[in-house]
Design a protein around this motif. Structure first.
Motif, short mmCIF file in Angstrom:
data_model
loop_
_atom_site.label_atom_id
_atom_site.label_comp_id
_atom_site.label_asym_id
_atom_site.label_seq_id
_atom_site.Cartn_x
_atom_site.Cartn_y
_atom_site.Cartn_z
N GLU A 1 49.07 -15.21 -100.42
CA GLU A 1 48.33 -15.24 -101.70
C GLU A 1 47.01 -14.48 -101.58
O GLU A 1 46.64 -13.70 -102.46
CB GLU A 1 48.07 -16.68 -102.11
CG GLU A 1 47.28 -16.79 -103.41
CD GLU A 1 46.99 -18.22 -103.80
OE1 GLU A 1 46.28 -18.41 -104.81
OE2 GLU A 1 47.45 -19.14 -103.10
N GLU A 2 46.30 -14.70 -100.47
CA GLU A 2 45.01 -14.02 -100.28
C GLU A 2 45.20 -12.50 -100.23
O GLU A 2 44.44 -11.75 -100.86
CB GLU A 2 44.37 -14.51 -98.98
CG GLU A 2 43.00 -13.89 -98.71
CD GLU A 2 42.38 -14.37 -97.41
OE1 GLU A 2 41.37 -13.76 -96.99
OE2 GLU A 2 42.91 -15.31 -96.81
N ARG B 1 46.12 -11.15 -103.72
CA ARG B 1 44.96 -11.08 -104.62
C ARG B 1 44.11 -9.84 -104.32
O ARG B 1 43.63 -9.17 -105.24
CB ARG B 1 44.10 -12.35 -104.48
CG ARG B 1 44.70 -13.58 -105.12
CD ARG B 1 43.70 -14.73 -105.19
NE ARG B 1 44.34 -15.93 -105.66
CZ ARG B 1 44.61 -16.20 -106.93
NH1 ARG B 1 44.28 -15.31 -107.87
NH2 ARG B 1 45.19 -17.34 -107.28
N GLU C 1 43.49 -6.46 -106.89
CA GLU C 1 42.20 -5.87 -107.24
C GLU C 1 42.18 -4.37 -106.99
O GLU C 1 41.65 -3.59 -107.79
CB GLU C 1 41.09 -6.55 -106.42
CG GLU C 1 40.84 -8.01 -106.80
CD GLU C 1 39.85 -8.67 -105.87
OE1 GLU C 1 39.28 -7.95 -105.01
OE2 GLU C 1 39.64 -9.89 -106.01
N LEU D 1 52.03 -12.76 -105.66
CA LEU D 1 51.07 -13.80 -106.00
C LEU D 1 51.77 -14.97 -106.69
O LEU D 1 51.54 -16.14 -106.37
CB LEU D 1 49.99 -13.22 -106.92
CG LEU D 1 48.75 -14.04 -107.18
CD1 LEU D 1 48.04 -14.41 -105.89
CD2 LEU D 1 47.80 -13.28 -108.09
#
Length: 235
Positions: free
Chosen positions: A208-209, A212, A216, A232
């Motif tokens: 997930e990190e 993300r 971006e 995600l």
């Protein structure tokens, strides 16, 4: 259509080349689509090659056509139009000089698009060409982009031990992409590391990190966020 074809064939090649080039200039002044301008420059170049011309003008036509077709191909790639991407980037890379930096970058994109179209072997071969050209030109950024994408292809074709190699080369590449501000390459590498964390290790918080962060950078680069978005959501 038949009348048009007969009339066109009746124009001498030298005049045809001149008219194609002039029309490309006119289209450029009127903000025409890159694919259309590139087509006319491509035709002008091809006709001059058939006439045996190898002048600076002929080379400039090839570069101009390659750049415009490449820009159109990348726009098609962003829109998810794989057939158009393959057509336009294939023509672009065949026109640009072998030592051209843009050609190296487009070879990577073409390799990924070929893989996306279902031909992993052809995609891997194009990525190998991009890597070899980048190594010869001491182009570290494109070399790493090619290596990351080659490992991604291998992950789905010969997966034994590839996840570790993919993560290793991605971790090597990410700081380079960050330093050079290559958001497109950075997003792609982070997406792949997010996939490895989830699919091979079941580390969903880490996935997930990474996803993300990838999202971006896709946004910064102006690329669709779907690859990161899917990971995600899955995490």
């Amino acid at each position: 259509v038949l009348i048009r074809d007969v009339a066109y064939a009746g124009i001498p090649k030298e005049a045809r080349a001149e008219l194609h080039e002039r029309h490309a200039d006119w289209l450029d002044e009127h903000a025409a689509d890159d694919a259309l301008v590139g087509y006319h420059l491509e035709q002008a170049h091809g006709l001059r090659i058939e006439l045996g011309e190898k002048s600076g003008r002929t080379r400039r036509l090839a570069v101009g056509a390659g750049q415009r077709l490449g820009a159109a191909g990348m726009r098609a790639w962003k829109q998810g139009d794989v057939p158009a991407t393959l057509n336009l980037l294939g023509r672009s890379t065949s026109l640009l000089p072998g030592d051209d930096a843009l050609r190296r970058e487009l070879l990577v994109e073409l390799g990924v698009a070929r893989w996306a179209d279902g031909d992993a072997g052809a995609g891997a071969a194009l990525l190998e060409r991009a890597i070899a050209a980048a190594v010869a030109a001491h182009d570290r950024r494109i070399e790493l982009r090619g290596r990351v994408q080659r490992a991604a292809v291998q992950l789905f074709t010969e997966p034994e031990g590839v996840a570790e190699r993919l993560e290793e080369v991605a971790r090597e590449a990410i700081p380079v992409f960050e330093e050079l501000g290559d958001d497109r390459a950075l997003a792609s590498a982070l997406t792949l590391t997010a996939f490895v964390e989830a699919a091979f290790r079941c580390h969903y918080a880490a996935s997930e990190e990474e996803a993300r962060r990838a999202l971006e950078h896709y946004q910064k680069a102006g690329w669709p966020i779907a690859p990161a978005g899917r990971l995600l959501a899955a995490a």
